[in-house]
Design a protein around this motif. Structure first.
Motif, PDB file in Angstrom:
ATOM      1  N   SER A  89     -15.546 -23.284 -11.144  1.00  0.00           N
ATOM      2  CA  SER A  89     -16.320 -22.043 -11.300  1.00  0.00           C
ATOM      3  C   SER A  89     -17.812 -22.273 -11.089  1.00  0.00           C
ATOM      4  CB  SER A  89     -16.082 -21.439 -12.686  1.00  0.00           C
ATOM      5  OG  SER A  89     -14.739 -21.066 -12.812  1.00  0.00           O
ATOM      6  N   ARG A  93     -20.116 -20.738  -8.037  1.00  0.00           N
ATOM      7  CA  ARG A  93     -21.357 -19.992  -8.267  1.00  0.00           C
ATOM      8  C   ARG A  93     -22.496 -20.580  -7.438  1.00  0.00           C
ATOM      9  NH1 ARG A  93     -25.515 -21.070 -11.139  1.00  0.00           N
ATOM     10  NH2 ARG A  93     -24.523 -22.677 -12.395  1.00  0.00           N
ATOM     11  N   ARG A 104     -13.463 -18.493  -4.951  1.00  0.00           N
ATOM     12  CA  ARG A 104     -13.075 -19.593  -5.833  1.00  0.00           C
ATOM     13  C   ARG A 104     -11.887 -20.348  -5.246  1.00  0.00           C
ATOM     14  NH1 ARG A 104     -10.317 -21.181 -10.347  1.00  0.00           N
ATOM     15  NH2 ARG A 104     -11.559 -22.085 -12.023  1.00  0.00           N
TER      16      ARG A 104
END
Length: 140
Positions: A89, A93, A104
């Motif tokens: 994650s 980002r 993702r």
């Protein structure tokens, strides 16, 4: 006097040839450094990384780039450039910050490929799996 002018002209020609040789070497060196400079600049701007750390990170990344042929894999490597272990994650980002978009699922796929190639290593932290550049193991 005519010999004196010829000697000065010959010396000037030698100096010009030497200057051209030095310029060619400088161009070759700058060409090799341009990729590092571009990466360091991106890391400094996108991640607010201090320039010295960004240059060190860029050197690690350039070495790892030979195992990453696509832009997303390269962005994943850049997201891991500071040697901090990160989750999928967190990496996603950071890839979004670099590229403007990132899935993702795709980031996870690219990470797996990079792990298989030995460029990225998984790091178990409790029940979580984080990822770090393999090149960072030497610097820790």
């Amino acid at each position: 006097m005519p010999g004196d002018a010829e000697d000065r002209l010959r010396r000037l020609e030698e100096l010009v040839v030497e200057a051209l040789r030095r310029l060619e070497r400088l161009e070759a060196l700058l060409g090799a450094m341009s990729e590092e400079a571009a990466i360091a600049s991106r890391l400094t701007i996108v991640f607010s990384m201090p320039a010295v750390r960004a240059i060190e990170a860029a050197r690690r990344i350039v070495e790892a780039y030979r195992y990453a042929s696509d832009p997303i894999s390269r962005a994943v490597l850049e997201a891991l450039a500071d040697c901090s272990p990160r989750s999928v994650s967190e990496i996603t980002r950071l890839v979004r910050e670099l590229r403007g978009t990132a899935s993702r699922r795709i980031v996870r796929e690219r990470l797996q490929r990079l792990v298989e190639r030995g460029v990225v290593v998984p790091v178990e932290q409790g029940s979580r799996i984080l990822y770090r550049l393999a090149y960072c193991e030497d610097s820790r």
